[in-house]
Scaffold this motif. Structure first.
Motif, PDB file in Angstrom:
ATOM      1  N   ALA A  14       0.839  -1.197   0.000  1.00 27.76           N
ATOM      2  CA  ALA A  14       0.000   0.000   0.000  1.00 27.76           C
ATOM      3  C   ALA A  14       0.874   1.247   0.000  1.00 27.76           C
ATOM      4  O   ALA A  14       1.883   1.306   0.691  1.00 27.76           O
ATOM      5  CB  ALA A  14      -0.923  -0.003   1.208  1.00 27.76           C
ATOM      6  N   THR A  88      -5.356  -1.240  -0.836  1.00 26.56           N
ATOM      7  CA  THR A  88      -5.818  -2.630  -0.976  1.00 26.56           C
ATOM      8  C   THR A  88      -7.076  -2.737  -1.826  1.00 26.56           C
ATOM      9  O   THR A  88      -7.314  -3.773  -2.449  1.00 26.56           O
ATOM     10  CB  THR A  88      -6.066  -3.255   0.401  1.00 26.56           C
ATOM     11  OG1 THR A  88      -6.994  -2.445   1.129  1.00 26.56           O
ATOM     12  CG2 THR A  88      -4.762  -3.359   1.203  1.00 26.56           C
ATOM     13  N   THR A  91      -6.711  -3.777  -5.541  1.00 25.43           N
ATOM     14  CA  THR A  91      -6.414  -5.155  -5.926  1.00 25.43           C
ATOM     15  C   THR A  91      -7.464  -5.653  -6.912  1.00 25.43           C
ATOM     16  O   THR A  91      -8.668  -5.622  -6.625  1.00 25.43           O
ATOM     17  CB  THR A  91      -6.385  -6.063  -4.692  1.00 25.43           C
ATOM     18  OG1 THR A  91      -5.277  -5.683  -3.868  1.00 25.43           O
ATOM     19  CG2 THR A  91      -6.250  -7.524  -5.086  1.00 25.43           C
ATOM     20  N   SER A 115      -0.935  -5.091  -0.961  1.00 20.99           N
ATOM     21  CA  SER A 115      -0.986  -5.600   0.408  1.00 20.99           C
ATOM     22  C   SER A 115      -0.795  -4.460   1.401  1.00 20.99           C
ATOM     23  O   SER A 115      -0.111  -3.470   1.118  1.00 20.99           O
ATOM     24  CB  SER A 115       0.085  -6.665   0.609  1.00 20.99           C
ATOM     25  OG  SER A 115       1.365  -6.134   0.336  1.00 20.99           O
ATOM     26  N   SER A 116      -1.396  -4.642   2.569  1.00 25.97           N
ATOM     27  CA  SER A 116      -1.318  -3.577   3.590  1.00 25.97           C
ATOM     28  C   SER A 116      -0.080  -3.730   4.458  1.00 25.97           C
ATOM     29  O   SER A 116       0.615  -4.734   4.406  1.00 25.97           O
ATOM     30  CB  SER A 116      -2.565  -3.621   4.463  1.00 25.97           C
ATOM     31  OG  SER A 116      -2.692  -4.886   5.064  1.00 25.97           O
TER      32      SER A 116
END
Length: 116
Positions: A14, A88, A91, A115-116
């Motif tokens: 992220a 996110t 995605t 992804s975080s």
């Protein structure tokens, strides 16, 4: 025949950036508006961005405004999507799209995972 081939997807954290490309062939690229769409897991396909034939006019989906930039190189028959400040919710599988008359053309898509 018309071919649209996306590339540039991948996994990113992220806040990161990615640049997608769509190589076009089988038609006169400079004479058609082009678009990016995306489809996230369990979601419907949604409009991301569009660009006019010349590249001078652009429009964006609300969720990506100010973060994504669409562009094109008519000399290289290539469409781009610069994606910054990814989160996110971005995605998805990203697709290049072309409309000729009433016929839709889609690429195979390129996966973007944030992804975080």
């Amino acid at each position: 025949q018309v071919q649209l081939v996306e590339s540039g997807g991948g996994s990113v954290q992220a806040g990161g950036s990615l640049r997608l490309s769509c190589a076009a062939s089988g038609f006169t690229f400079s004479t058609y508006a082009m678009y990016w769409f995306r489809q996230g897991p369990g979601k419907e396909r949604e409009f991301v961005a569009g660009i006019s034939r010349s590249g001078l006019s652009k429009n964006y989906g609300e969720s990506v405004k100010g973060r994504f930039t669409i562009s094109r190189d008519n000399g290289r028959n290539t469409l781009y999507l610069q994606m910054n400040s990814l989160n996110t919710e971005d995605t998805a599988v990203y697709f290049c799209h072309l409309l000729i008359g009433t016929k839709d053309y889609w690429g195979q898509g390129t996966q973007v995972t944030v992804s975080s």
